[in-house]
Design an enzyme around this catalytic site. Structure first.
Site, mmCIF file in Angstrom:
data_model
loop_
_atom_site.group_PDB
_atom_site.id
_atom_site.type_symbol
_atom_site.label_atom_id
_atom_site.label_comp_id
_atom_site.label_asym_id
_atom_site.label_seq_id
_atom_site.Cartn_x
_atom_site.Cartn_y
_atom_site.Cartn_z
ATOM 1 N N CYS A 56 0.834 -1.229 -0.016
ATOM 2 C CA CYS A 56 -0.059 -0.150 0.032
ATOM 3 C C CYS A 56 0.830 1.189 -0.008
ATOM 4 O O CYS A 56 2.104 1.291 0.309
ATOM 5 C CB CYS A 56 -0.952 -0.077 1.276
ATOM 6 S SG CYS A 56 -2.106 -1.354 1.247
ATOM 7 N N GLU A 58 1.133 3.753 2.110
ATOM 8 C CA GLU A 58 1.639 3.860 3.297
ATOM 9 C C GLU A 58 2.730 2.957 3.621
ATOM 10 O O GLU A 58 3.900 3.606 4.118
ATOM 11 C CB GLU A 58 0.772 3.682 4.343
ATOM 12 C CG GLU A 58 -0.652 4.349 4.590
ATOM 13 C CD GLU A 58 -1.820 3.618 3.858
ATOM 14 O OE1 GLU A 58 -2.929 4.108 3.972
ATOM 15 O OE2 GLU A 58 -1.801 2.937 2.828
ATOM 16 N N ARG A 84 -10.916 10.614 -5.010
ATOM 17 C CA ARG A 84 -11.459 9.989 -3.964
ATOM 18 C C ARG A 84 -11.260 10.519 -2.722
ATOM 19 O O ARG A 84 -12.080 10.173 -1.717
ATOM 20 C CB ARG A 84 -11.147 8.569 -4.131
ATOM 21 C CG ARG A 84 -11.555 7.777 -5.224
ATOM 22 C CD ARG A 84 -11.390 6.266 -5.333
ATOM 23 N NE ARG A 84 -9.917 6.035 -5.635
ATOM 24 C CZ ARG A 84 -9.176 5.073 -5.041
ATOM 25 N NH1 ARG A 84 -9.530 4.366 -4.393
ATOM 26 N NH2 ARG A 84 -7.891 4.892 -5.256
ATOM 27 N N CYS A 90 -5.615 0.376 5.552
ATOM 28 C CA CYS A 90 -6.084 -0.771 5.695
ATOM 29 C C CYS A 90 -5.624 -1.396 6.954
ATOM 30 O O CYS A 90 -5.043 -0.907 7.748
ATOM 31 C CB CYS A 90 -5.678 -1.683 4.634
ATOM 32 S SG CYS A 90 -4.132 -2.123 4.363
ATOM 33 N N CYS A 93 -1.884 -1.868 7.114
ATOM 34 C CA CYS A 93 -1.184 -0.641 7.350
ATOM 35 C C CYS A 93 -1.187 -0.142 8.860
ATOM 36 O O CYS A 93 -0.201 0.379 9.350
ATOM 37 C CB CYS A 93 -1.601 0.445 6.337
ATOM 38 S SG CYS A 93 -0.988 -0.111 4.714
ATOM 39 N N TYR A 127 -2.549 -6.224 19.002
ATOM 40 C CA TYR A 127 -1.336 -6.931 18.982
ATOM 41 C C TYR A 127 -0.301 -5.948 19.137
ATOM 42 O O TYR A 127 -0.075 -5.018 18.347
ATOM 43 C CB TYR A 127 -1.059 -7.913 17.920
ATOM 44 C CG TYR A 127 0.063 -8.734 17.855
ATOM 45 C CD1 TYR A 127 0.367 -9.552 18.703
ATOM 46 C CD2 TYR A 127 1.066 -8.161 17.040
ATOM 47 C CE1 TYR A 127 1.513 -10.305 18.800
ATOM 48 C CE2 TYR A 127 2.467 -9.094 16.813
ATOM 49 C CZ TYR A 127 2.477 -10.150 18.087
ATOM 50 O OH TYR A 127 3.793 -10.625 17.997
ATOM 51 N N TRP A 129 3.953 -5.934 18.570
ATOM 52 C CA TRP A 129 4.808 -6.528 18.074
ATOM 53 C C TRP A 129 6.028 -6.118 18.852
ATOM 54 O O TRP A 129 6.943 -5.294 18.480
ATOM 55 C CB TRP A 129 4.901 -6.290 16.779
ATOM 56 C CG TRP A 129 6.150 -7.252 16.133
ATOM 57 C CD1 TRP A 129 6.210 -8.339 15.983
ATOM 58 C CD2 TRP A 129 6.964 -6.604 15.108
ATOM 59 N NE1 TRP A 129 7.685 -8.803 15.311
ATOM 60 C CE2 TRP A 129 8.060 -7.458 14.563
ATOM 61 C CE3 TRP A 129 7.356 -4.952 14.428
ATOM 62 C CZ2 TRP A 129 8.944 -7.184 13.858
ATOM 63 C CZ3 TRP A 129 8.378 -4.982 13.806
ATOM 64 C CH2 TRP A 129 9.389 -5.962 13.239
#
Length: 137
Positions: A56, A58, A84, A90, A93, A127, A129
């Protein structure tokens, strides 16, 4: 989830919209992103869609920023081609942005209702990481 909002960085929206408007080419490049580094620089990028997947805008921006020595990003926005407008990140991302930049702010919303929110607002109870953050000593 917090309800804290931050001032909207309209210059970032304009930078991403300019890239989306002038650099989009067919189905491979349909989204642009812009981010402001902590030193004030604006970094822009385009997605690289391919039928096998692809990053993507990003995610491309994170790499482009690193290539320019901008490792700390303050605010990010994505804008779609064809007018748009602002498009929220998403799920993938959102997770990557949280992992790399836990304090980053994201511009979301439509038209005159855009707002800037912390990444945690877009990915509550996520979550974490932590493996890459462990002290190896």
């Amino acid at each position: 989830m917090t309800t804290q909002t931050h001032p909207v960085d309209h210059e970032l929206i304009q930078a991403a919209a300019h890239v989306a408007r002038t650099r989009s080419r067919g189905d491979s490049h349909t989204m642009a992103a812009a981010a402001r580094a902590q030193d004030g620089r604006i970094v822009t990028a385009m997605n690289a869609f391919h039928f096998t997947g692809g990053p993507c805008a990003e995610l491309v921006l994170i790499g482009a920023a690193a290539a320019q020595g901008a490792y700390e990003l303050d605010t990010i926005v994505a804008v779609g081609d064809g007018d748009r407008g602002v498009t929220p990140p998403c799920g993938r991302c959102r997770q990557v942005l949280l992992d790399y930049f836990p304090a980053i702010k994201v511009i979301v919303g439509e038209a005159d209702r855009v707002r800037t929110v912390p990444i945690n607002d877009l990915l509550p109870e996520s979550y974490v990481w932590a493996d890459h953050q462990l002290d190896t000593e």
